[in-house]
Design an enzyme around this catalytic site. Structure first.
Site, mmCIF file in Angstrom:
data_model
loop_
_atom_site.group_PDB
_atom_site.id
_atom_site.type_symbol
_atom_site.label_atom_id
_atom_site.label_comp_id
_atom_site.label_asym_id
_atom_site.label_seq_id
_atom_site.Cartn_x
_atom_site.Cartn_y
_atom_site.Cartn_z
ATOM 1 N N SER A 58 -6.524 0.843 4.166
ATOM 2 C CA SER A 58 -7.818 1.410 3.750
ATOM 3 C C SER A 58 -8.497 2.267 4.811
ATOM 4 C CB SER A 58 -8.766 0.289 3.335
ATOM 5 O OG SER A 58 -8.432 -0.164 2.057
ATOM 6 N N LYS A 82 -8.914 5.786 3.935
ATOM 7 C CA LYS A 82 -9.978 6.234 3.026
ATOM 8 C C LYS A 82 -10.991 7.118 3.749
ATOM 9 C CE LYS A 82 -9.512 2.102 0.103
ATOM 10 N NZ LYS A 82 -9.980 0.722 -0.122
ATOM 11 N N TYR A 119 -2.300 8.188 -3.105
ATOM 12 C CA TYR A 119 -3.053 7.041 -2.574
ATOM 13 C C TYR A 119 -2.102 6.003 -1.957
ATOM 14 C CZ TYR A 119 -5.906 2.832 -2.376
ATOM 15 O OH TYR A 119 -6.526 1.680 -1.940
ATOM 16 N N TYR A 128 -16.349 -3.271 3.507
ATOM 17 C CA TYR A 128 -16.500 -3.766 2.122
ATOM 18 C C TYR A 128 -17.759 -4.613 1.987
ATOM 19 C CZ TYR A 128 -11.500 -2.911 2.819
ATOM 20 O OH TYR A 128 -10.305 -2.395 3.184
ATOM 21 N N VAL A 158 -6.163 -3.645 5.171
ATOM 22 C CA VAL A 158 -5.462 -4.932 5.041
ATOM 23 C C VAL A 158 -4.195 -5.025 5.901
ATOM 24 C CG1 VAL A 158 -6.369 -5.617 2.771
ATOM 25 C CG2 VAL A 158 -4.280 -4.233 2.907
HETATM 26 N N1 GLN Z 1 -3.102 -0.661 -0.254
HETATM 27 C C1 GLN Z 1 -4.230 -1.521 -0.398
HETATM 28 C C2 GLN Z 1 -4.709 -1.504 -1.824
HETATM 29 O O1 GLN Z 1 -4.825 -0.450 -2.378
HETATM 30 C C3 GLN Z 1 -5.324 -1.096 0.547
HETATM 31 C C4 GLN Z 1 -6.503 -2.027 0.473
HETATM 32 C C5 GLN Z 1 -7.167 -2.296 1.791
HETATM 33 O O2 GLN Z 1 -6.692 -2.003 2.881
HETATM 34 N N2 GLN Z 1 -8.266 -2.989 1.678
HETATM 35 O O3 GLN Z 1 -4.966 -2.529 -2.405
#
Ligand code: GLN
Length: 305
Positions: A61, A64, A189, A241, A259
Site C-alpha cells: 500500500s 498508493k 494495481y 488507515y 502489508v
Molecule cells: N495488496 C494488498 C491489497 O490490495 C495491499 C494492502 C495493504 O498493503 N494494506 O489488499
C-alpha cells in the site's frame, strides 16, 4: 544517529512477537516475523541504516502514495478529488461498506484499497503496460534506484486471490467512478503492490516528499510543491488507515504503511524514514515499526504538531 537507530531497533525487536505476518497470500507468510530494520535519508544527503535494512519486501500500500502523486500530476486536484475523497476512515483498508453507504458514493480516500484503485484508473496511458511502466519508472526515480522490479510470485498471487479488490473495482465501475476496463486497472494495481523495495528505497521516497518534491541528491524537481503538500496531508489523515488518528497523536509524522511490513515516513524539511517489520498489528500496520517510529519521533522531536 547510527547508534540511536541501532538502539531503537534493538529496544523494539521484541514487539515483533506480538504481531503476525500477512497471510492473505502464501508468498507473504515466508517473511521473517522478527525482522526489523530502518533507514533515514536526511535532506543533506546522509543515509543511515540499522537492523534488517537490506531485506527486500513488497511495497504494497505504500505504492498508493506514488499513484496518487501521478494521478494528481496527470489530472489536477479538482478532477482527481471528484473521483476519490480526502476523508479518513474508521474501517479496514479493504472495507466495502462505505462505497455504497456514503453519499456521494465515491471512495473515502486514496489510501484505502477502493480509493487507490480509483486513483490508479485516473493515470494517463494507452494500456496497462504503459501505465505500470510509468509507475515503476517514477518509483525508481524517487528512490534513486534503477534496480526496483516486481516480485512475480507476489504479483501472481495478488492477481489470483484478489477477489475483494475485484469486487470493489467492479462496484466502482457500476457507479461510474471507474470508467476504464476493470481488469486492466486491477492488473496495474496488483503490479504496483508487488514492487520490491528496501528500507533505503522508501526512506528516499519519503525524503523527496520531505523536500517538497525536489530530489535532495540531484536537486531535480519531480513533484510540484502543492502536490507534495497535499499528499503529505493525506498521509497524516489517512496513511495508517483506521489507526491514522492514534499515529498522529503518538508520532505526528506523515506516513504510509503497507502489508509487506514497510512504513514510509516523511518529516517535512528534515528527513525521509523507511522502516521494515513484517509482523503486523490487527489493522495491517507493522507492529514494531510503529514503536520504532514512536521512539525516534520522541528522541529527535520529529512531530510536526
Ligand atoms: N495488496 C494488498 C491489497 O490490495 C495491499 C494492502 C495493504 O498493503 N494494506 O489488499
Amino acid at each position: 544517529m547510527k547508534k540511536l537507530l541501532e538502539k531503537v531497533i534493538e529496544n523494539n525487536r521484541n514487539y515483533t512477537e506480538f504481531g503476525e505476518v500477512a497471510s492473505y497470500i502464501p508468498e507473504l507468510t515466508k517473511a521473517n516475523k522478527n525482522a526489523l530494520g530502518i533507514c533515514v535519508t536526511t535532506l543533506k544527503g546522509e543515509e543511515i541504516c540499522a537492523g534488517d535494512c537490506n531485506t527486500k519486501f513488497t511495497i504494497q500500500s505504500i505504492s498508493k502514495v506514488i499513484t496518487l502523486i501521478i494521478a494528481l500530476m496527470d489530472n489536477g486536484k479538482e478532477k482527481t478529488f471528484s473521483k476519490v475523497g480526502v476523508e479518513p476512515t474508521t474501517d479496514a483498508f479493504n472495507s466495502i461498506i462505505n462505497l455504497e453507504a456514503k453519499n456521494p458514493n465515491k471512495p473515502l480516500n486514496p489510501m484505502i484499497n477502493a480509493g487507490a484503485i480509483a486513483t490508479v484508473s485516473l493515470i494517463d496511458g494507452e494500456n496497462s503496460d504503459e501505465i505500470f511502466n510509468k509507475i515503476l519508472n517514477f518509483t525508481r526515480k524517487l528512490a534513486g534506484n534503477e534496480d526496483i522490479h516486481i516480485n512475480e510470485n507476489v504479483y501472481r498471487c495478488e492477481k489470483e486471490t484478489g477477489d475483494r479488490n475485484r469486487s470493489l473495482a467492479y462496484f466502482m465501475k457500476s457507479t461510474g467512478i471507474i470508467t476504464k476496463d476493470v481488469e486492466n486497472v486491477l492488473d496495474v494495481y496488483f503490479r504496483q503492490c508487488s514492487m520490491e523495495v528496501t528500507c533505503k528505497d522508501i526512506s528516499r521516497i519519503g525524503a523527496v516528499l520531505a523536500n517538497n518534491g525536489v530530489i535532495p541528491w540531484t536537486k531535480e524537481r519531480v513533484i510540484p510543491e502543492d502536490i507534495a503538500r497535499v499528499v503529505k496531508t493525506i498521509m497524516v489523515t489517512c496513511g495508517m488507515y483506521d489507526a491514522s488518528g492514534e499515529f498522529a497523536v503518538n508520532i505526528g509524522i506523515p506516513a504510509k504503511s503497507g502489508v509487506g511490513g514497510g512504513i514510509m515516513a516523511s518529516v517535512p524539511s528534515n528527513m525521509g524514514i523507511g522502516v521494515f517489520g513484517p509482523a503486523l498489528d490487527s489493522k495491517g500496520n507493522s507492529i514494531a515499526g510503529i514503536k520504532v517510529l514512536a521512539d525516534l519521533s520522541k528522541e529527535l522531536n520529529l512531530s510536526i504538531f
